[in-house]
Write an enzyme that holds these catalytic residues in place. Sequence first.
Site: not given
Length: 170
Positions: A45-47, A50
Amino acid sequence: MVLEEGTVAPLFTAFIETGEKINLKDYIGRNNIVLYFYPKDDSFGCKREACEFRDEFDDFKVLDATVFGISVDSVKSHAEFKKRRNLPFHLISDEREVIWSLYKVKARSLQYLNQRVTYIIDTDGIIRYVYSSQIHFRQHPIEAKGALLKLREVETRKNVLKIVSRNYFL
């Protein structure tokens, strides 16, 4: 519970992915600020989150906004993540969770998963918008842009009123 809209944004000094220190107060008054808290470098999710901020970065520049991502990962981890994903904005390291605490965002010591929250801070240093969603990670940049557009509308109206009132009293 996260900080509420209308709250003065807490100031902090921290390290970014280059190893340099930054101070939030140096950015207040220059541009609006997008400060997005995310759980972990290179997690799924963070990838995606970002990369969404990266892909929309030109829009943030047009909206006079400075974007910062912040997590509890190390400076080294941030440097690798930024390089691997070609991110055009700084990543702030908060390994001791001091900034997370200031902004009342839950970090790893408080729960199993870190919280995902985006703050929009105006040029006066006031939090104008808060978006919190753990699972809708791709929505964070969309919400941020919408909030920045509304801020721009408000500023435009204020400027028009100043001009009108100044001309009215001439």
